[in-house]
Motif scaffolding. Structure first.
Motif, PDB file in Angstrom:
ATOM      1  N   ARG A 128       8.574 -51.463 -34.689  1.00 14.23           N
ATOM      2  CA  ARG A 128       7.636 -50.468 -35.217  1.00 14.23           C
ATOM      3  C   ARG A 128       8.030 -49.064 -34.761  1.00 14.23           C
ATOM      4  O   ARG A 128       8.078 -48.131 -35.556  1.00 14.23           O
ATOM      5  N   ASP A 160       9.259 -46.195 -37.278  1.00 12.98           N
ATOM      6  CA  ASP A 160       8.513 -44.928 -37.330  1.00 12.98           C
ATOM      7  C   ASP A 160       9.409 -43.742 -36.993  1.00 12.98           C
ATOM      8  O   ASP A 160       9.355 -42.706 -37.659  1.00 12.98           O
ATOM      9  N   ARG A 213      11.857 -43.229 -39.884  1.00 13.16           N
ATOM     10  CA  ARG A 213      11.145 -42.688 -41.046  1.00 13.16           C
ATOM     11  C   ARG A 213      10.867 -41.187 -40.859  1.00 13.16           C
ATOM     12  O   ARG A 213      11.096 -40.382 -41.758  1.00 13.16           O
ATOM     13  N   LYS A 214      10.392 -40.800 -39.685  1.00 15.29           N
ATOM     14  CA  LYS A 214      10.096 -39.379 -39.418  1.00 15.29           C
ATOM     15  C   LYS A 214      11.371 -38.537 -39.471  1.00 15.29           C
ATOM     16  O   LYS A 214      11.381 -37.431 -40.021  1.00 15.29           O
ATOM     17  N   SER A 255      10.816 -44.057 -46.273  1.00 17.28           N
ATOM     18  CA  SER A 255      10.450 -45.474 -46.131  1.00 17.28           C
ATOM     19  C   SER A 255      11.475 -46.383 -46.799  1.00 17.28           C
ATOM     20  O   SER A 255      11.789 -47.455 -46.275  1.00 17.28           O
TER      21      SER A 255
END
Length: 180
Positions: free
Chosen positions: A105, A109, A112-113, A145
């Motif tokens: 996760r 994350d 993705r950022k 994503s």
């Protein structure tokens, strides 16, 4: 950053990268990292807020390779994606462990950022095609994503697909959003 801090940062990042190849992200502690890096706890926390922050910076460093030496984005999106994938390939053992383990996760994350930030810099203010009608924030999230999903798929398949082919497939899935 002064030379001493840069040396400590490099030691921490290297130690963390090594540990990711040996241990599940969830089991790695800051104590493990500083012991391997041979730095003090204050040094670690002077450079990073947490282990998650360290992972986010590592992901950012991986993606920075899609930039020219002067820090500007490379012109060709295919070259950008291939550069990032090459860097992930070089760290594939640790990336595979992150994608499959407790850090999945945080890794997703962070990636993705970082990709959303890169896409913000590269995306035209007034894009063409279906992208022109989309909320910009949604579009950036979708691009990032999709990139994360591509990396996860690649890792789940043990990085068997050629990185150039993976990059081309990713862009083939994204480019129709910008076609007239």
């Amino acid at each position: 950053m002064d030379a001493r801090k840069a040396k400590s940062r490099a030691a921490i990042v290297s130690a963390f990268s090594e540990l990711l190849c040996e241990e599940d992200y969830g089991k790695i502690t800051v104590g493990d990292i500083i012991a391997r890096a041979r730095v003090g706890r204050a040094t670690f926390y002077g450079l990073f807020k947490s282990k998650d922050d360290l992972l986010a910076e590592l992901v950012c460093d991986i993606c920075t390779h899609a930039l020219d030496d002067d820090g500007t984005p490379l012109d060709d999106p295919l070259v950008q994606v291939e550069h990032i994938l090459s860097n992930l390939w070089d760290r594939r053992q640790g990336v595979r462990a992150l994608v499959a383990g407790a850090g999945s996760r945080v890794f997703a994350d962070s990636l993705r950022k970082t990709i959303a930030t890169r896409a913000t810099e590269a995306l035209p203010v007034n894009p063409q095609g279906p992208a022109a009608t989309m909320d910009r924030s949604f579009l950036l999230h979708h691009i990032a994503s999709s990139f994360v999903g591509m990396v996860q798929w690649w890792a789940w398949h043990n990085f068997q697909a050629n990185k150039a082919d993976v990059a081309k497939d990713y862009l083939s899935a994204i480019k129709p959003l910008f076609a007239k």
